[in-house]
Design an enzyme around this catalytic site. Structure first.
Site, PDB file in Angstrom:
ATOM      1  N   ASN A   9       8.812  20.099  20.527  1.00  0.00           N
ATOM      2  CA  ASN A   9       8.739  18.910  21.473  1.00  0.00           C
ATOM      3  C   ASN A   9       8.463  19.207  22.874  1.00  0.00           C
ATOM      4  O   ASN A   9       9.313  19.888  23.421  1.00  0.00           O
ATOM      5  CB  ASN A   9      10.393  18.499  21.063  1.00  0.00           C
ATOM      6  N   TRP A  10       7.420  18.946  23.215  1.00  0.00           N
ATOM      7  CA  TRP A  10       6.987  19.256  24.452  1.00  0.00           C
ATOM      8  C   TRP A  10       7.699  18.601  25.607  1.00  0.00           C
ATOM      9  O   TRP A  10       7.775  19.014  26.895  1.00  0.00           O
ATOM     10  CB  TRP A  10       5.364  19.053  24.803  1.00  0.00           C
ATOM     11  N   LYS A  11       8.424  17.518  25.300  1.00  0.00           N
ATOM     12  CA  LYS A  11       9.095  16.748  26.543  1.00  0.00           C
ATOM     13  C   LYS A  11       8.195  16.322  27.603  1.00  0.00           C
ATOM     14  O   LYS A  11       7.032  16.014  27.415  1.00  0.00           O
ATOM     15  CB  LYS A  11      10.293  17.549  26.872  1.00  0.00           C
ATOM     16  N   HIS A  96      16.205  11.262  20.384  1.00  0.00           N
ATOM     17  CA  HIS A  96      16.446  12.849  20.843  1.00  0.00           C
ATOM     18  C   HIS A  96      17.679  12.502  21.777  1.00  0.00           C
ATOM     19  O   HIS A  96      17.914  11.365  22.348  1.00  0.00           O
ATOM     20  CB  HIS A  96      15.534  13.028  21.531  1.00  0.00           C
ATOM     21  N   GLU A  98      18.370  13.341  24.521  1.00  0.00           N
ATOM     22  CA  GLU A  98      17.991  12.976  26.115  1.00  0.00           C
ATOM     23  C   GLU A  98      17.760  11.626  26.181  1.00  0.00           C
ATOM     24  O   GLU A  98      17.969  10.875  27.339  1.00  0.00           O
ATOM     25  CB  GLU A  98      16.558  14.005  26.580  1.00  0.00           C
ATOM     26  N   GLU A 167      20.540  18.580  16.041  1.00  0.00           N
ATOM     27  CA  GLU A 167      20.510  19.209  17.334  1.00  0.00           C
ATOM     28  C   GLU A 167      21.687  19.063  18.216  1.00  0.00           C
ATOM     29  O   GLU A 167      22.058  18.145  19.111  1.00  0.00           O
ATOM     30  CB  GLU A 167      19.187  18.726  18.307  1.00  0.00           C
ATOM     31  N   GLY A 173      18.431  23.564  25.494  1.00  0.00           N
ATOM     32  CA  GLY A 173      17.861  24.073  26.596  1.00  0.00           C
ATOM     33  C   GLY A 173      18.951  24.792  27.523  1.00  0.00           C
ATOM     34  O   GLY A 173      18.756  25.164  28.681  1.00  0.00           O
ATOM     35  N   SER A 213      17.905  25.541  21.520  1.00  0.00           N
ATOM     36  CA  SER A 213      17.496  27.098  21.856  1.00  0.00           C
ATOM     37  C   SER A 213      16.966  28.012  20.822  1.00  0.00           C
ATOM     38  O   SER A 213      17.448  29.133  20.736  1.00  0.00           O
ATOM     39  CB  SER A 213      18.825  27.774  22.833  1.00  0.00           C
ATOM     40  N   GLY A 234      11.889  22.804  21.753  1.00  0.00           N
ATOM     41  CA  GLY A 234      11.828  22.536  23.024  1.00  0.00           C
ATOM     42  C   GLY A 234      11.027  23.465  23.721  1.00  0.00           C
ATOM     43  O   GLY A 234       9.987  23.770  23.703  1.00  0.00           O
ATOM     44  N   GLY A 235      11.691  24.580  24.355  1.00  0.00           N
ATOM     45  CA  GLY A 235      11.330  25.243  25.639  1.00  0.00           C
ATOM     46  C   GLY A 235      10.399  26.079  24.882  1.00  0.00           C
ATOM     47  O   GLY A 235       9.386  26.510  25.486  1.00  0.00           O
TER      48      GLY A 235
HETATM   49  C1  PEP Z   1      14.938  19.954  21.867  1.00  0.00           C
HETATM   50  O1  PEP Z   1      15.139  19.324  23.003  1.00  0.00           O
HETATM   51  O2  PEP Z   1      14.673  19.317  21.069  1.00  0.00           O
HETATM   52  C2  PEP Z   1      15.120  21.508  21.857  1.00  0.00           C
HETATM   53  C3  PEP Z   1      15.319  21.874  20.629  1.00  0.00           C
HETATM   54  O3  PEP Z   1      15.088  22.099  22.981  1.00  0.00           O
HETATM   55  P1  PEP Z   1      15.257  23.536  23.048  1.00  0.00           P
HETATM   56  O4  PEP Z   1      14.696  24.285  22.018  1.00  0.00           O
HETATM   57  O5  PEP Z   1      14.714  23.943  24.665  1.00  0.00           O
HETATM   58  O6  PEP Z   1      16.769  23.970  23.435  1.00  0.00           O
END
Ligand code: PEP
Length: 251
Positions: A9-11, A96, A98, A167, A173, A213, A234-235
């Protein structure tokens, strides 16, 4: 049997040029490493067509990060499920945290988005998860159950096309990962909730991904749990080598 999946998920990250380079790098690395799971990159709307042009569908699938709850028409700035599908996408992330937190998306809107995604041949990656307060006050199983139940008016056939991503919001994050045991307990809970509504076959065939994470150093332990069928990343999806390191957790 259900699929193992690693989805990025590049956001709201990468310019178009950077995104195409990242997709190219992921594709190139997957030519050298046989993945034992489905690999998906979920990218900003602006990148979909260009990313689709550089990935090989047998190596990498593509998804969007959202779509509109409206079919089409006078909704300036919105992007419909049909538009997303027309770029070559197979998946769309919906719900999501967010989007729920910053854009106020609620269960009713998410059901509409899910229905439109399915009607247009997109597979939703439907996100659920509790916030820290709900983890600490012990209500997390009920919270996640009600988020999954938001989709329970779907037909069994439609529900069977959904991928669920658990999640925990406190792990997104933050560098703070749920333990493999916490993830397993929640995934088993989600599978039971699905089973009670749709039966064992659909529940057993539903891929449930962990997100929060996740990185190369913890993916193997998380994915080794029987109800953890991969990750939403994500990251660590923003660097091709890290993302591939997570994909390799299934090798
Ligand atoms: C996400 O936002 O879908 C996610 C899992 O982010 P991160 O891996 O950065 O925690």
């Amino acid at each position: 049997m259900r699929k193992n999946i690693v989805a990025g998920n590049w956001k709201m990250n990468t310019t178009l040029e950077e995104g195409v380079e990242l997709a190219n790098n992921v594709n190139a690395l997957l030519k050298d490493t046989k993945a034992n799971c489905e690999v998906i990159v979920c990218v900003p709307f602006t990148h979909l067509t260009s990313v689709n042009a550089v990935i090989e569908p047998e190596l990498v699938k593509m998804g969007a990060e959202n779509c509109s709850e409206h079919e089409k028409g006078a909704y300036t700035g919105e992007v419909s499920a049909a538009m997303v599908k027309s770029t070559g996408a197979d998946y769309v992330i919906l719900g999501h945290s967010e989007r729920r937190q910053y854009f106020g998306e609620n269960n009713e809107q998410l059901l509409k988005k899910t229905q439109l995604a399915l009607a247009n041949g997109l597979k939703p990656i439907f996100c659920v998860g509790e916030v820290l307060e709900e983890r600490e006050n012990g209500s997390y199983n009920d919270v996640v159950k009600s988020q999954v139940e938001a989709l329970f008016s779907l037909s069994p056939d439609d529900f069977s096309k959904i991928v669920i991503a658990y999640e925990p919001v406190w792990a997104i994050g933050t560098g703070k990962t749920a333990t493999a045991e916490q993830a397993q307990d929640m995934h088993a809970h989600i599978r039971k909730v699905v089973e009670e509504k749709y039966g064992k076959e659909i529940a057993d065939n539903t891929s449930i991904l962990y997100g929060g994470s996740c990185k190369p150093s913890n993916a193997k332990e998380l994915f080794a749990k029987p109800d953890v069928d991969g990750g939403l990343i994500g990251g660590a999806s923003l660097k091709a080598e890290d993302f591939l390191g997570i994909v390799e957790a299934f090798n």
